[in-house]
Design a protein around this motif. Sequence first.
Motif, PDB file in Angstrom:
ATOM      1  N   ARG A  59       0.830  -1.200   0.000  1.00  8.33           N
ATOM      2  CA  ARG A  59       0.000   0.000   0.000  1.00  8.33           C
ATOM      3  C   ARG A  59       0.873   1.262   0.000  1.00  8.33           C
ATOM      4  O   ARG A  59       0.610   2.215  -0.743  1.00  8.33           O
ATOM      5  N   ALA A  60       1.930   1.275   0.803  1.00  6.21           N
ATOM      6  CA  ALA A  60       2.825   2.436   0.876  1.00  6.21           C
ATOM      7  C   ALA A  60       3.552   2.661  -0.447  1.00  6.21           C
ATOM      8  O   ALA A  60       3.716   3.802  -0.889  1.00  6.21           O
ATOM      9  N   ALA A  61       3.989   1.582  -1.091  1.00  5.99           N
ATOM     10  CA  ALA A  61       4.695   1.713  -2.370  1.00  5.99           C
ATOM     11  C   ALA A  61       3.783   2.312  -3.431  1.00  5.99           C
ATOM     12  O   ALA A  61       4.197   3.189  -4.196  1.00  5.99           O
ATOM     13  N   VAL A  62       2.539   1.851  -3.474  1.00  4.60           N
ATOM     14  CA  VAL A  62       1.590   2.377  -4.457  1.00  4.60           C
ATOM     15  C   VAL A  62       1.270   3.835  -4.147  1.00  4.60           C
ATOM     16  O   VAL A  62       1.203   4.673  -5.053  1.00  4.60           O
ATOM     17  N   SER A  63       1.106   4.145  -2.878  1.00  6.86           N
ATOM     18  CA  SER A  63       0.835   5.527  -2.478  1.00  6.86           C
ATOM     19  C   SER A  63       1.995   6.446  -2.858  1.00  6.86           C
ATOM     20  O   SER A  63       1.802   7.541  -3.375  1.00  6.86           O
ATOM     21  N   ARG A  64       3.215   5.964  -2.628  1.00 11.96           N
ATOM     22  CA  ARG A  64       4.422   6.750  -2.902  1.00 11.96           C
ATOM     23  C   ARG A  64       4.652   6.935  -4.399  1.00 11.96           C
ATOM     24  O   ARG A  64       5.010   8.010  -4.864  1.00 11.96           O
ATOM     25  N   GLU A  65       4.440   5.878  -5.179  1.00 12.71           N
ATOM     26  CA  GLU A  65       4.759   5.901  -6.613  1.00 12.71           C
ATOM     27  C   GLU A  65       3.596   6.355  -7.479  1.00 12.71           C
ATOM     28  O   GLU A  65       3.786   6.686  -8.645  1.00 12.71           O
ATOM     29  N   GLY A  66       2.392   6.299  -6.954  1.00 15.52           N
ATOM     30  CA  GLY A  66       1.228   6.770  -7.697  1.00 15.52           C
ATOM     31  C   GLY A  66       0.838   5.881  -8.861  1.00 15.52           C
ATOM     32  O   GLY A  66       1.005   4.665  -8.818  1.00 15.52           O
ATOM     33  N   GLU A  67       0.342   6.501  -9.913  1.00  9.46           N
ATOM     34  CA  GLU A  67      -0.215   5.777 -11.059  1.00  9.46           C
ATOM     35  C   GLU A  67       0.818   5.024 -11.881  1.00  9.46           C
ATOM     36  O   GLU A  67       0.445   4.262 -12.766  1.00  9.46           O
ATOM     37  N   SER A  68       2.097   5.215 -11.581  1.00  9.02           N
ATOM     38  CA  SER A  68       3.115   4.470 -12.331  1.00  9.02           C
ATOM     39  C   SER A  68       3.128   2.990 -11.955  1.00  9.02           C
ATOM     40  O   SER A  68       3.676   2.169 -12.681  1.00  9.02           O
ATOM     41  N   VAL A  69       2.506   2.634 -10.825  1.00 11.20           N
ATOM     42  CA  VAL A  69       2.413   1.233 -10.417  1.00 11.20           C
ATOM     43  C   VAL A  69       1.148   0.645 -11.044  1.00 11.20           C
ATOM     44  O   VAL A  69       0.046   1.108 -10.777  1.00 11.20           O
ATOM     45  N   VAL A  70       1.327  -0.373 -11.886  1.00 11.84           N
ATOM     46  CA  VAL A  70       0.182  -0.936 -12.602  1.00 11.84           C
ATOM     47  C   VAL A  70      -0.020  -2.428 -12.345  1.00 11.84           C
ATOM     48  O   VAL A  70      -1.061  -2.973 -12.686  1.00 11.84           O
ATOM     49  N   ALA A  71       0.972  -3.088 -11.742  1.00 13.54           N
ATOM     50  CA  ALA A  71       0.860  -4.529 -11.536  1.00 13.54           C
ATOM     51  C   ALA A  71       1.577  -4.937 -10.260  1.00 13.54           C
ATOM     52  O   ALA A  71       2.486  -4.259  -9.789  1.00 13.54           O
ATOM     53  N   LEU A  72       1.144  -6.068  -9.724  1.00 19.03           N
ATOM     54  CA  LEU A  72       1.748  -6.659  -8.537  1.00 19.03           C
ATOM     55  C   LEU A  72       2.202  -8.059  -8.914  1.00 19.03           C
ATOM     56  O   LEU A  72       1.385  -8.882  -9.335  1.00 19.03           O
ATOM     57  N   ILE A  73       3.486  -8.317  -8.792  1.00 16.68           N
ATOM     58  CA  ILE A  73       4.026  -9.639  -9.103  1.00 16.68           C
ATOM     59  C   ILE A  73       4.182 -10.413  -7.804  1.00 16.68           C
ATOM     60  O   ILE A  73       4.782  -9.929  -6.851  1.00 16.68           O
ATOM     61  N   VAL A  74       3.609 -11.608  -7.766  1.00  7.97           N
ATOM     62  CA  VAL A  74       3.730 -12.466  -6.590  1.00  7.97           C
ATOM     63  C   VAL A  74       4.313 -13.810  -6.995  1.00  7.97           C
ATOM     64  O   VAL A  74       4.111 -14.284  -8.108  1.00  7.97           O
ATOM     65  N   ASN A  75       5.044 -14.393  -6.078  1.00 11.57           N
ATOM     66  CA  ASN A  75       5.669 -15.692  -6.292  1.00 11.57           C
ATOM     67  C   ASN A  75       5.274 -16.573  -5.117  1.00 11.57           C
ATOM     68  O   ASN A  75       5.763 -16.388  -4.012  1.00 11.57           O
ATOM     69  N   ASN A  76       4.384 -17.499  -5.369  1.00 12.20           N
ATOM     70  CA  ASN A  76       3.887 -18.371  -4.308  1.00 12.20           C
ATOM     71  C   ASN A  76       3.602 -19.753  -4.885  1.00 12.20           C
ATOM     72  O   ASN A  76       2.808 -19.855  -5.804  1.00 12.20           O
ATOM     73  N   PRO A  77       4.251 -20.791  -4.434  1.00 15.20           N
ATOM     74  CA  PRO A  77       5.232 -20.873  -3.364  1.00 15.20           C
ATOM     75  C   PRO A  77       6.489 -20.073  -3.680  1.00 15.20           C
ATOM     76  O   PRO A  77       6.849 -19.914  -4.835  1.00 15.20           O
ATOM     77  N   SER A  78       7.093 -19.613  -2.621  1.00 15.92           N
ATOM     78  CA  SER A  78       8.292 -18.794  -2.736  1.00 15.92           C
ATOM     79  C   SER A  78       9.489 -19.614  -3.176  1.00 15.92           C
ATOM     80  O   SER A  78       9.657 -20.753  -2.773  1.00 15.92           O
ATOM     81  N   ASN A  79      10.299 -19.001  -3.989  1.00 21.34           N
ATOM     82  CA  ASN A  79      11.544 -19.620  -4.412  1.00 21.34           C
ATOM     83  C   ASN A  79      12.647 -18.637  -4.032  1.00 21.34           C
ATOM     84  O   ASN A  79      12.566 -17.472  -4.410  1.00 21.34           O
ATOM     85  N   PRO A  80      13.648 -18.944  -3.299  1.00 17.72           N
ATOM     86  CA  PRO A  80      14.119 -20.288  -2.935  1.00 17.72           C
ATOM     87  C   PRO A  80      13.659 -20.757  -1.565  1.00 17.72           C
ATOM     88  O   PRO A  80      14.010 -21.862  -1.150  1.00 17.72           O
ATOM     89  N   CYS A  81      12.872 -19.969  -0.841  1.00 13.36           N
ATOM     90  CA  CYS A  81      12.499 -20.332   0.538  1.00 13.36           C
ATOM     91  C   CYS A  81      11.572 -21.534   0.608  1.00 13.36           C
ATOM     92  O   CYS A  81      11.587 -22.278   1.571  1.00 13.36           O
ATOM     93  N   GLY A  82      10.720 -21.686  -0.381  1.00 18.32           N
ATOM     94  CA  GLY A  82       9.773 -22.788  -0.372  1.00 18.32           C
ATOM     95  C   GLY A  82       8.565 -22.543   0.512  1.00 18.32           C
ATOM     96  O   GLY A  82       7.769 -23.438   0.734  1.00 18.32           O
ATOM     97  N   SER A  83       8.414 -21.321   1.000  1.00 18.30           N
ATOM     98  CA  SER A  83       7.253 -21.035   1.844  1.00 18.30           C
ATOM     99  C   SER A  83       6.003 -20.957   0.987  1.00 18.30           C
ATOM    100  O   SER A  83       6.053 -20.603  -0.185  1.00 18.30           O
ATOM    101  N   VAL A  84       4.884 -21.303   1.588  1.00 18.31           N
ATOM    102  CA  VAL A  84       3.590 -21.274   0.905  1.00 18.31           C
ATOM    103  C   VAL A  84       2.656 -20.391   1.718  1.00 18.31           C
ATOM    104  O   VAL A  84       2.460 -20.610   2.911  1.00 18.31           O
ATOM    105  N   TRP A  85       2.086 -19.387   1.061  1.00 15.37           N
ATOM    106  CA  TRP A  85       1.170 -18.477   1.750  1.00 15.37           C
ATOM    107  C   TRP A  85      -0.106 -19.195   2.151  1.00 15.37           C
ATOM    108  O   TRP A  85      -0.599 -20.067   1.425  1.00 15.37           O
TER     109      TRP A  85
END
Length: 91
Positions: free
Chosen positions: A30-56
């Motif tokens: 939320r803070a990153a989008v607020s700070r950067e404004g309309e230049s933020v258009v997408a959110l990239i997520v990696n789940n399960p995480s690599n290399p940690c292997g954690s699963v949300w």
Amino acid sequence: QTVAGNLGVRCVRYLLKPEQEWEADLDSIRAAVSREGESVVALIVNNPSNPCGSVWREEHVRDVVNLAAELGLLVIADEIYADMVFSAQKS
């Protein structure tokens, strides 16, 4: 980041919470989008995480998706392990 840079796209990072199995820090997004404004258009997520292997947790995935919708962001999910399914039954 290398591919994005070659395409003229600037990456804005958000924090993860190692104490919560590397879940995304929703306040950081939320803070990153607020700070950067309309230049933020997408959110990239990696789940399960690599290399940690954690699963949300499912609830966290829903929270991330709901936040992206609220902020008007496209979600790009790197789900390379999506077809790996394990039985709950132990042999």
